[in-house]
Design a protein around this motif. Structure first.
Motif, PDB file in Angstrom:
ATOM      1  N   GLY A   1       0.821  -1.208   0.000  1.00  0.00           N
ATOM      2  CA  GLY A   1       0.000   0.000   0.000  1.00  0.00           C
ATOM      3  C   GLY A   1       0.850   1.251   0.000  1.00  0.00           C
ATOM      4  O   GLY A   1       2.084   1.178  -0.094  1.00  0.00           O
ATOM      5  N   VAL A   2       0.175   2.390   0.102  1.00  0.00           N
ATOM      6  CA  VAL A   2       0.912   3.649   0.154  1.00  0.00           C
ATOM      7  C   VAL A   2       1.380   3.882   1.599  1.00  0.00           C
ATOM      8  O   VAL A   2       0.874   3.274   2.534  1.00  0.00           O
ATOM      9  N   TYR A   3       2.383   4.714   1.750  1.00  0.00           N
ATOM     10  CA  TYR A   3       2.853   5.080   3.092  1.00  0.00           C
ATOM     11  C   TYR A   3       3.366   6.508   3.017  1.00  0.00           C
ATOM     12  O   TYR A   3       3.547   7.068   1.933  1.00  0.00           O
ATOM     13  N   CYS A   4       3.567   7.094   4.177  1.00  0.00           N
ATOM     14  CA  CYS A   4       4.340   8.335   4.236  1.00  0.00           C
ATOM     15  C   CYS A   4       5.295   8.210   5.423  1.00  0.00           C
ATOM     16  O   CYS A   4       5.114   7.362   6.303  1.00  0.00           O
ATOM     17  N   ASN A   5       6.318   9.049   5.444  1.00  0.00           N
ATOM     18  CA  ASN A   5       7.320   8.937   6.505  1.00  0.00           C
ATOM     19  C   ASN A   5       6.724   9.231   7.882  1.00  0.00           C
ATOM     20  O   ASN A   5       7.194   8.717   8.899  1.00  0.00           O
ATOM     21  N   GLN A   6       5.675  10.073   7.927  1.00  0.00           N
ATOM     22  CA  GLN A   6       5.002  10.316   9.209  1.00  0.00           C
ATOM     23  C   GLN A   6       4.412   9.018   9.752  1.00  0.00           C
ATOM     24  O   GLN A   6       4.453   8.752  10.954  1.00  0.00           O
ATOM     25  N   GLU A   7       3.877   8.197   8.857  1.00  0.00           N
ATOM     26  CA  GLU A   7       3.314   6.915   9.286  1.00  0.00           C
ATOM     27  C   GLU A   7       4.433   6.006   9.811  1.00  0.00           C
ATOM     28  O   GLU A   7       4.265   5.314  10.820  1.00  0.00           O
ATOM     29  N   ILE A   8       5.580   6.014   9.124  1.00  0.00           N
ATOM     30  CA  ILE A   8       6.722   5.229   9.629  1.00  0.00           C
ATOM     31  C   ILE A   8       7.078   5.710  11.037  1.00  0.00           C
ATOM     32  O   ILE A   8       7.283   4.906  11.953  1.00  0.00           O
ATOM     33  N   ALA A   9       7.139   7.031  11.220  1.00  0.00           N
ATOM     34  CA  ALA A   9       7.495   7.575  12.542  1.00  0.00           C
ATOM     35  C   ALA A   9       6.459   7.159  13.588  1.00  0.00           C
ATOM     36  O   ALA A   9       6.822   6.726  14.687  1.00  0.00           O
ATOM     37  N   ASP A  10       5.171   7.279  13.253  1.00  0.00           N
ATOM     38  CA  ASP A  10       4.107   6.934  14.209  1.00  0.00           C
ATOM     39  C   ASP A  10       4.181   5.466  14.610  1.00  0.00           C
ATOM     40  O   ASP A  10       4.124   5.116  15.794  1.00  0.00           O
ATOM     41  N   VAL A  11       4.294   4.593  13.601  1.00  0.00           N
ATOM     42  CA  VAL A  11       4.337   3.156  13.890  1.00  0.00           C
ATOM     43  C   VAL A  11       5.632   2.821  14.628  1.00  0.00           C
ATOM     44  O   VAL A  11       5.634   2.043  15.585  1.00  0.00           O
ATOM     45  N   ALA A  12       6.729   3.435  14.200  1.00  0.00           N
ATOM     46  CA  ALA A  12       8.021   3.143  14.840  1.00  0.00           C
ATOM     47  C   ALA A  12       7.984   3.511  16.322  1.00  0.00           C
ATOM     48  O   ALA A  12       8.499   2.774  17.168  1.00  0.00           O
ATOM     49  N   ARG A  13       7.356   4.657  16.673  1.00  0.00           N
ATOM     50  CA  ARG A  13       7.289   5.042  18.089  1.00  0.00           C
ATOM     51  C   ARG A  13       6.489   4.036  18.895  1.00  0.00           C
ATOM     52  O   ARG A  13       6.755   3.793  20.068  1.00  0.00           O
ATOM     53  N   GLU A  14       5.507   3.398  18.229  1.00  0.00           N
ATOM     54  CA  GLU A  14       4.707   2.380  18.929  1.00  0.00           C
ATOM     55  C   GLU A  14       5.473   1.080  19.145  1.00  0.00           C
ATOM     56  O   GLU A  14       5.283   0.411  20.152  1.00  0.00           O
ATOM     57  N   VAL A  15       6.272   0.696  18.175  1.00  0.00           N
ATOM     58  CA  VAL A  15       6.883  -0.638  18.263  1.00  0.00           C
ATOM     59  C   VAL A  15       8.352  -0.615  18.700  1.00  0.00           C
ATOM     60  O   VAL A  15       8.956  -1.662  18.882  1.00  0.00           O
ATOM     61  N   ALA A  16       8.926   0.592  18.871  1.00  0.00           N
ATOM     62  CA  ALA A  16      10.376   0.686  19.107  1.00  0.00           C
ATOM     63  C   ALA A  16      10.786   0.216  20.493  1.00  0.00           C
ATOM     64  O   ALA A  16      11.926  -0.171  20.705  1.00  0.00           O
ATOM     65  N   GLY A  17       9.883   0.245  21.439  1.00  0.00           N
ATOM     66  CA  GLY A  17      10.291  -0.064  22.809  1.00  0.00           C
ATOM     67  C   GLY A  17      10.753   1.202  23.507  1.00  0.00           C
ATOM     68  O   GLY A  17      11.171   2.163  22.863  1.00  0.00           O
ATOM     69  N   LYS A  18      10.685   1.157  24.854  1.00  0.00           N
ATOM     70  CA  LYS A  18      10.930   2.357  25.682  1.00  0.00           C
ATOM     71  C   LYS A  18      12.276   3.017  25.394  1.00  0.00           C
ATOM     72  O   LYS A  18      12.395   4.227  25.315  1.00  0.00           O
ATOM     73  N   LYS A  19      13.290   2.201  25.228  1.00  0.00           N
ATOM     74  CA  LYS A  19      14.644   2.725  25.116  1.00  0.00           C
ATOM     75  C   LYS A  19      14.805   3.665  23.913  1.00  0.00           C
ATOM     76  O   LYS A  19      15.581   4.610  23.955  1.00  0.00           O
ATOM     77  N   HIS A  20      14.086   3.373  22.832  1.00  0.00           N
ATOM     78  CA  HIS A  20      14.318   4.121  21.594  1.00  0.00           C
ATOM     79  C   HIS A  20      13.163   5.023  21.177  1.00  0.00           C
ATOM     80  O   HIS A  20      13.363   5.961  20.399  1.00  0.00           O
ATOM     81  N   ALA A  21      11.954   4.728  21.667  1.00  0.00           N
ATOM     82  CA  ALA A  21      10.771   5.430  21.141  1.00  0.00           C
ATOM     83  C   ALA A  21      10.920   6.941  21.265  1.00  0.00           C
ATOM     84  O   ALA A  21      10.550   7.695  20.350  1.00  0.00           O
ATOM     85  N   GLY A  22      11.487   7.396  22.409  1.00  0.00           N
ATOM     86  CA  GLY A  22      11.591   8.827  22.651  1.00  0.00           C
ATOM     87  C   GLY A  22      12.533   9.542  21.692  1.00  0.00           C
ATOM     88  O   GLY A  22      12.509  10.767  21.583  1.00  0.00           O
ATOM     89  N   ASP A  23      13.382   8.796  21.020  1.00  0.00           N
ATOM     90  CA  ASP A  23      14.357   9.414  20.106  1.00  0.00           C
ATOM     91  C   ASP A  23      13.836   9.548  18.684  1.00  0.00           C
ATOM     92  O   ASP A  23      14.536  10.051  17.809  1.00  0.00           O
ATOM     93  N   ILE A  24      12.628   9.056  18.455  1.00  0.00           N
ATOM     94  CA  ILE A  24      12.075   9.096  17.093  1.00  0.00           C
ATOM     95  C   ILE A  24      11.266  10.386  16.940  1.00  0.00           C
ATOM     96  O   ILE A  24      10.468  10.729  17.820  1.00  0.00           O
ATOM     97  N   PRO A  25      11.485  11.138  15.867  1.00  0.00           N
ATOM     98  CA  PRO A  25      10.797  12.428  15.744  1.00  0.00           C
ATOM     99  C   PRO A  25       9.277  12.260  15.748  1.00  0.00           C
ATOM    100  O   PRO A  25       8.762  11.300  15.184  1.00  0.00           O
ATOM    101  N   ARG A  26       8.583  13.214  16.405  1.00  0.00           N
ATOM    102  CA  ARG A  26       7.118  13.128  16.487  1.00  0.00           C
ATOM    103  C   ARG A  26       6.449  13.634  15.227  1.00  0.00           C
ATOM    104  O   ARG A  26       5.460  13.088  14.782  1.00  0.00           O
TER     105      ARG A  26
END
Ligand code: NDP
Length: 345
Positions: A272-297
């Motif tokens: 499907g289609v995606y945008c980088n904001q969606e990557i950021a949103d999903v990444a913050r959900e699945v990254a785990g505590k240690k890394h989630a805070g370092d991903i741009p909002r």
């Protein structure tokens, strides 16, 4: 049966080789230097059904023929994945166009010489389908019936390597179909299947992740660019905007060999289609505590899907029997590898 996989060390090809071996195929991988032979064998635990040969020049039929020398050593099928996918060159013709386009037909010449091959699957691209020059085209839905108008000259004279890469894929695909047409009367022993993946995201096989960000394959660099932008960084602009998971791409390659009716077909591989904001949103959900805070909002929840074209890969789902993995699943597997690369670097 025996499948030749070109560019066996590549990101997508490593998954194809692993899947073929798990289904009991014999695999001959090709790489372009001796140093990579051992790496690929190790990656697959020195599986006895795998051999790896050096094809020094993918644009030369003789290179293929001398790599598989014994009589009757021709494979039953070929997955042709070797082609440049990078933007680090200004010599667009020699580094992008020639290896892609001549590589596309040289492997068909080799298949004809061997005489044993029943099917050749070419890894082409969504770049061979969509017309980037038309811009975002909201409302347009691309299918495998669509063709990029890019020509060889467009590639050679491209203003940027990314455009030349798209041309290399579009022209390489057209060259392969033309080869099939030109050789139709010569009692060719094989048919051709074209797979046209969108941007491929996904994890590497265990032990195959690169050590540095620069060594990451071009499509996963998109994900890395988002998750490494820093808590206060901006979400980089979307380049895609269509994607697919690497495990689905590998599965499509294997199914393309197995489904009799796939012969002569052209299949878009797109979740499907995606945008980088969606990557950021999903990444913050699945990254785990240690890394989630370092991903741009960025702007959580903002989506670009309505502002550009869409895709319909329903035919691929039906004929090859594939149900696409979602971004959550794919990023959950990929992100730990990316964070490891980031921490090392
Ligand atoms: P990788 O860069 O990981 O793999 C590319 C493979 O091709 C490597 O084995 C590489 O060998 C080989 N190769 C590159 N240039 C040459 C050359 N000039 N001569 C000989 N071999 C060469 O990329 P992917 O796995 O992502 O790509 C595999 C295929 O899928 C390519 O055809 C690509 O165009 C296509 N594709 C990829 C998409 C994606 O998003 N990843 C999307 C659509 C299509 P080496 O390691 O020695 O350089």
């Amino acid at each position: 049966s025996c499948v030749l996989v070109t560019g066996a060390n590549g990101f997508i090809a490593q998954h194809c080789v692993a899947l073929l071996l798990s289904e009991g195929y014999h695999v001959i991988g090709t790489v372009r230097s001796q140093a990579k032979v051992g790496q690929v064998l190790d990656l697959h635990g020195r599986n006895l059904n795998l051999s790896v040969v050096v094809v020094e020049d993918i644009t030369s039929v003789d290179s293929y023929l001398s790599a598989l020398q014994q009589p009757s050593s021709g494979p039953d099928a070929i997955l042709h994945l070797a082609a440049p996918f990078h933007y680090n060159t200004t010599d667009l013709e020699n580094d992008l166009m020639i290896p892609a386009v001549r590589g596309s037909t040289a492997v068909l010449d080799a298949a004809r010489s061997w005489g044993t091959v029943r099917r050749v699957v070419h890894t082409n691209s969504f770049a061979g389908i969509y017309d980037a020059a038309k811009g975002p085209q909201p409302g347009k839905v691309y299918t495998a019936e669509d063709w990029s108008p890019l020509t060889y000259e467009d590639g050679v004279r491209a203003p940027a390597a990314a455009v030349a890469y798209r041309a290399s894929k579009a022209v390489a695909e057209k060259a392969a179909w033309k080869w099939m047409e030109d050789n139709a009367s010569a009692a060719t022993t094989f048919d051709l299947v074209s797979l046209n993946p969108a941007m491929v995201f996904g994890a590497f096989l265990p032990g195959a992740a690169p050590r540095t960000p620069e060594q990451l394959n071009t499509s996963n660099q998109i994900v890395y660019g988002v998750v490494s932008a820093g808590a206060d960084g901006a979400v980089p602009p979307t380049r895609g905007p269509v994607w697919v998971g690497v495990r689905d791409v590998a599965l499509a390659h294997v199914r393309a060999l197995q489904v009799p009716g796939a012969g002569g077909g052209r299949f878009m591989l797109a979740a499907g289609v995606y945008c980088n904001q969606e990557i950021a949103d999903v990444a913050r959900e699945v990254a785990g505590k240690k890394h989630a805070g370092d991903i741009p909002r960025g702007t959580p929840g903002a989506r670009e899907a309505d502002s550009h074209f869409g895709v319909d890969a329903g035919e691929t789902e039906r004929v090859l029997g594939i149900k696409w993995q979602g971004l959550r699943e794919v990023l959950s597997e990929l992100l730990p590898q990316l964070f490891e690369i980031q921490e090392r670097g």
